[in-house]
Design an enzyme around this catalytic site. Structure first.
Site, PDB file in Angstrom:
ATOM      1  N   GLU A 129       0.856  -1.186   0.000  1.00  0.00           N
ATOM      2  CA  GLU A 129       0.000   0.000   0.000  1.00  0.00           C
ATOM      3  C   GLU A 129       0.898   1.244   0.000  1.00  0.00           C
ATOM      4  OE1 GLU A 129      -2.713   0.441   3.301  1.00  0.00           O
ATOM      5  OE2 GLU A 129      -3.790   2.038   2.284  1.00  0.00           O
ATOM      6  N   ALA A 269       1.711   0.143  10.812  1.00  0.00           N
ATOM      7  CA  ALA A 269       1.472  -1.254  10.492  1.00  0.00           C
ATOM      8  C   ALA A 269       0.624  -1.354   9.235  1.00  0.00           C
ATOM      9  CB  ALA A 269       0.758  -1.941  11.654  1.00  0.00           C
ATOM     10  N   GLU A 271      -2.324  -3.850   7.043  1.00  0.00           N
ATOM     11  CA  GLU A 271      -3.374  -4.861   7.194  1.00  0.00           C
ATOM     12  C   GLU A 271      -3.414  -5.938   6.112  1.00  0.00           C
ATOM     13  OE1 GLU A 271      -3.883  -1.574   6.337  1.00  0.00           O
ATOM     14  OE2 GLU A 271      -5.508  -1.388   4.883  1.00  0.00           O
ATOM     15  N   HIS A 304      -6.622  -1.950  15.189  1.00  0.00           N
ATOM     16  CA  HIS A 304      -6.856  -1.222  13.934  1.00  0.00           C
ATOM     17  C   HIS A 304      -6.598  -2.117  12.720  1.00  0.00           C
ATOM     18  CE1 HIS A 304      -6.706   2.457  11.319  1.00  0.00           C
ATOM     19  NE2 HIS A 304      -5.898   1.684  10.606  1.00  0.00           N
ATOM     20  N   GLU A 305      -5.454  -2.756  12.694  1.00  0.00           N
ATOM     21  CA  GLU A 305      -5.117  -3.587  11.529  1.00  0.00           C
ATOM     22  C   GLU A 305      -6.059  -4.783  11.435  1.00  0.00           C
ATOM     23  OE1 GLU A 305      -3.253  -2.015   9.616  1.00  0.00           O
ATOM     24  OE2 GLU A 305      -2.450  -0.648  11.123  1.00  0.00           O
ATOM     25  N   HIS A 308      -9.376  -3.857   9.948  1.00  0.00           N
ATOM     26  CA  HIS A 308      -9.331  -3.668   8.498  1.00  0.00           C
ATOM     27  C   HIS A 308      -9.755  -4.937   7.747  1.00  0.00           C
ATOM     28  CE1 HIS A 308      -7.899   0.302   7.523  1.00  0.00           C
ATOM     29  NE2 HIS A 308      -6.719   0.182   8.092  1.00  0.00           N
ATOM     30  N   GLU A 327      -9.897   4.025   6.191  1.00  0.00           N
ATOM     31  CA  GLU A 327      -9.103   4.534   7.312  1.00  0.00           C
ATOM     32  C   GLU A 327      -9.949   5.296   8.341  1.00  0.00           C
ATOM     33  OE1 GLU A 327      -6.496   3.265   7.916  1.00  0.00           O
ATOM     34  OE2 GLU A 327      -5.678   2.590   5.993  1.00  0.00           O
TER      35      GLU A 327
END
Ligand code: TRP
Ligand code: ZN
Length: 865
Positions: A129, A269, A271, A304-305, A308, A327
């Site tokens: 990404e 990080a 995902e 968070h990851e 995702h 996001e």
């Protein structure tokens, strides 16, 4: 790296308005990697099918690739059918359906940009990404092309761990002595979610049983020396998995979920499907080697990851203008997770503080952009506070307007309707509209207009008629361009309390301001009403409201909304700093002094230590620079210090007792309660050091602390307030015990911000330290990021600006993403006094004359006139 330089005269701009669907479908992608540090060979075999007629040219992307072969249905494509311009390769006259075979060769060891396939301490890893996959093979590197991937990894025995997305299928020894592992990911995904890891890694296993009873194999891979620091991330992962099931009904989908920690990483990080890759600083923690703040950050980023997997992977973005779709929503999800498992009030105060100090700054500067931008030069520059934090605030407003039940229905509908698709922000909002019947047309302006709108509030009360009037008026953001802004829908949450008793006079109410102005009236209110407005920061706006010291003190004492209690005392600090700016020898208001004494004098009455610690923290530089424009950062620094000294004196008789009362005994635990108490204890210790010498106490804490949080606090406080020899002694001891990179970075950053010792020469000395490396973003952020963002005294000088500019130029040749982030403090010249402005601008002009990366060029050119 020459091909990544921008053509400074003609930057190419990508526009949302130009979006066109990709005319081909890619049904499968089979990748083979033959790992080698300098000559890795990548073979891609893809099944391609035309879905839109009228085009017979296939558009692929590639960057820094050596093309070994490119075949269609087994036949090498002749060069007259290939057109390569910059990062696109056009293959002309392709059939309706065919097998594309691409062989490329890449050099991971030379990859210091940390995009694509690179080496980190000898470990192969990827970061795709947003547009890193094009550094691996020729492929349509855009998120709306989703395909099913398999990965074959071939390596010699020096790298026993070979990982990729999805489920492991086979593992075999080849006749030539090498090993081949085969991975298969059944879920269609865009190439930005592809990942590969190869190295000599240690692993910790665990398991999670999902709501439907499936057993998921959980694994964290790290360098062998780090295996004693993975437990907390693993526990956090299980908490996140359970939370997403209970709060969003989202179950994990593969049989295995892996996290890998790497030392060299541009962001926090990533995902990647089934194989999250983390900056080691966002995974590794134990009591001796991570502070409370690091534990909380790790928990939030792991969550968070993981989140995702649904908000980003199962439903992904159509194009990068939709970045906030994944996001903003995912930040909102992780902040609610942290609020649920820790203290809701404290988490919200921290988020609001971050938003106001950092995102509001971005939104009033030269790189301001909407949550849904309409154009960009380099997409890496759009992983911003606006996309992430403001995007999360916009999702939060949707939930506030809908209420939690409808919001959950909307989220369920969104995931069900778009599973396996690449969609837009419109589709997210449409799901919310469909379940609620609400019209979001006006609301969409939050996504499309840049800048922070202002909310003017005027309160009047008539004790005769017992009538209270609250006048609301929304005002345009103060943006440089001055373009006209259409009105927003602003959810304004308010409550009215009695100034003397704190009793609630009007309970919490939500008012939707959708016109330019509105007036709210409440009858039957006899005496002294105080309005608590924008509770919990119900909208990301700047409040403009004239409030007396007495009103603010009442809110700081009584408001049952933690954010507004904190905000009230912050406003009192702002007023005090304004006084010190006029006269450094002035003194703080008696009412503020009494408030502080009352808050701290009886430790037994402290209901929420973490909240109190936040209340005792002074407004950050960015907030002051915004409020007192044109700002002289050095003068503001002195005014802020004067306030700090006044508060320290106001509470002089209580700090030690508060410190003692809040100390946590027993084994270290990173629970919200223990973290809150330690944070207040350390805050008290910091103020205590301002009013009396506590060198022995600091040495004692350093020697006996059971955890890094307290030991680090002793060192940090000693560095700013202890006698020189004690300050130096604790600094050296801290460095000597810094046996991990993460603790080293704490030392580097503390040394880089310490006002007393961190001169320009000292900063240069830190970048020559044997453990410093320009190629490691964590080291660079620790020294130069901290210097530019936290060391006002040394940075805000012509020499400081020059040092940053020189460092940015040096970094740009290695890692453009890091360079273009590091340069930001120089771009904020607009808020400073002329002398500072001129010095900052002259560095920007010096930079723009050089051959810059596309990333850095976009930021610098937008920032210089
Ligand atoms: N998607 C990542 C996240 O927010 C962001 C990210 C990780 C990223 N690494 C990156 C973005 C490199 C750009 C470049 O979770
Ligand atoms: Zn993210």
């Amino acid at each position: 790296m020459t091909d990544s330089r921008a053509m400074n005269s003609a930057p190419s701009i990508t526009r949302l308005a130009d979006y066109e669907a990709f005319p081909f479908a890619i049904d499968s992608v089979d990748l083979t990697f033959e790992l080698d540090p300098t000559h890795t060979r990548v073979t891609q075999v893809s099944r391609v099918r035309r879905v839109v007629h009228g085009t017979n040219a296939l558009e692929l992307n590639g960057k820094d690739l050596k093309r070994v072969a490119l075949k269609i249905d087994g036949v090498e494509v002749q060069s007259d059918r290939l057109v390569e311009i910059d990062e696109t390769l056009l293959v002309r006259q392709v059939p309706d359906e065919f097998v594309l075979e691409v062989v490329t060769e890449i050099n991971p060891e030379a990859n210091t940009a940390l995009e694509g396939l690179y080496l980190s301490n000898g470990m192969f890893c990827t970061q795709c990404e947003a547009e890193g996959f094009r550094r691996i093979t020729y492929y349509p590197d855009r998120p709306d092309v989703m395909s099913v991937f398999t990965t074959r990894i071939i390596s010699d025995a020096s790298r026993p761990v070979l990982l990729s997305n999805g489920n492991p299928v086979s593992d075999q020894h080849l006749p030539d002595g090498r090993r081949e592992v085969f991975w298969s990911d059944p879920f269609p995904k865009p190439c930005y979610l592809f990942a590969l890891v190869g190295g000599d890694l240690a692993v910790k296993h665990d398991e999670f049983v999902t709501m439907s009873g499936r057993r998921i194999d959980l694994r964290i891979y790290v360098e062998p020396k780090d295996l004693d620091r993975v437990d907390y991330a693993l526990e956090s992962l299980k908490r996140a998995m359970a939370w997403d099931e209970s709060v969003y009904g989202r179950e994990y989908d593969l049989d295995i979920f892996m996290i890998v920690a790497v030392s060299h990483f541009n962001m926090g990080a990533m995902e990647n499907k089934g194989l999250n890759i983390f900056n080691s600083s966002c995974v590794l923690a134990n009591a001796e080697a991570a502070t409370d703040q690091a534990f909380q950050r790790i928990e939030a980023i792991v969550a968070h990851e993981y989140f995702h997997n649904w908000s980003g992977n199962r439903v992904t973005c159509r194009d990068w203008f939709q970045l906030s779709l994944k996001e903003g929503f995912t930040v909102f999800r992780d902040s609610e997770f942290s609020a649920d498992i820790n203290s809701r009030a404290v988490k919200r105060i921290q988020d609001v503080n971050f938003l106001r100090s950092a995102q509001f700054t971005e939104d009033s500067g030269p790189t301001a952009h909407p949550v849904q931008p309409s154009e960009y030069q380099e997409i890496s520059n759009f992983y911003t506070l606006t996309i992430y934090e403001k995007g999360a605030e916009v999702v939060r407003m949707i939930r506030t307007l809908l209420g939690p039940e409808l919001f959950r229905k909307g989220s369920d509908l969104y995931f069900a309707r778009h599973d396996g698709q690449a969609v837009t922000i419109n589709e997210f909002v449409a799901a919310m509209a469909d379940v609620s019947g609400r019209d979001f047309t006006q609301f969409m302006r939050w996504y499309r207009q840049p800048g922070t709108p202002r909310l003017r509030v005027d309160v009047s009360h008539d004790s005769q008629t017992k009538q209270l009037q609250i006048q609301l008026m929304q005002k345009q953001p103060v943006v440089a361009s001055g373009e006209s802004h259409a009105h927003y829908v602003i959810p304004v949450s308010y409550q009215v309390i009695d100034q003397v008793t704190g009793a609630v006079v009007v309970p919490e109410t939500l008012f939707e301001l959708s016109d330019e102005s509105a007036s709210i009236t409440h009858d039957g209110i006899a005496t002294n009403p105080v309005v608590s407005i924008l509770r919990g920061l119900s909208a990301p706006v700047k409040l403009e409201m004239d409030r007396s010291v007495d009103e603010l003190v009442a809110l700081a004492r009584f408001d049952d909304d933690g954010v507004n209690r904190w905000d009230a005392i912050q406003e009192l600090y702002m007023q005090a700093i304004s006084g010190f700016l006029k006269d450094l020898d002035s003194s703080i208001d008696d009412a503020l002094r009494r408030l502080i004494c009352d808050l701290i004098s009886d430790p037994a009455k402290v209901a929420d230590p973490a909240c109190l610690a936040e209340m005792l923290a002074l407004p950050q530089d960015n907030i002051l620079w915004d409020a007192f424009q044109p700002a002289d950062p050095q003068k503001i620094l002195e005014a802020r210090k004067a306030l700090r000294q006044s508060i320290a004196r106001a509470g002089a008789s209580s700090w030690f007792e508060l410190y003692e009362a809040m100390r946590v005994d027993g084994p270290y635990e990173p629970t919200a309660d223990a973290i809150g108490r330690r944070s207040l204890a350390i805050t008290a210790l910091g103020y205590l050091a301002k009013v009396e010498p506590i060198d022995d106490l600091l040495k004692d804490i350093d020697a006996s602390a059971s955890n890094l949080t307290e030991r680090y606090a002793a060192y940090r406080i000693a560095r700013s307030d202890a006698a020189d020899e004690v300050s130096l002694e604790l600094s050296e001891k801290f460095l000597n015990r810094a046996d991990t990179d993460e603790v080293l970075d704490l030392w580097l950053s503390t040394e880089a911000m310490n006002e007393k010792t961190a001169t320009i020469d000292r900063i240069k000395e830190l970048t020559s330290h044997s453990r410093f490396a320009w190629t490691n973003p964590n080291r660079v952020r620790a020294v130069l990021g901290t210097f530019a963002n936290r060391n006002v005294r040394a940075f805000h000088t012509p020499e400081g600006y020059r040092l940053l500019a020189d460092s940015v130029l040096k970094l740009d040749a290695m890692n453009p993403q890091i360079a273009s982030r590091l340069v930001m403090p120089l771009c904020q010249w607009g808020r400073f006094e002329k002398g500072f402005q001129d010095a900052m601008k002259s560095e920007l002009r010096r930079m723009i004359a050089k051959d810059l990366s596309k990333d850095l060029y976009e930021i610098v050119s937008k920032s210089v006139d």
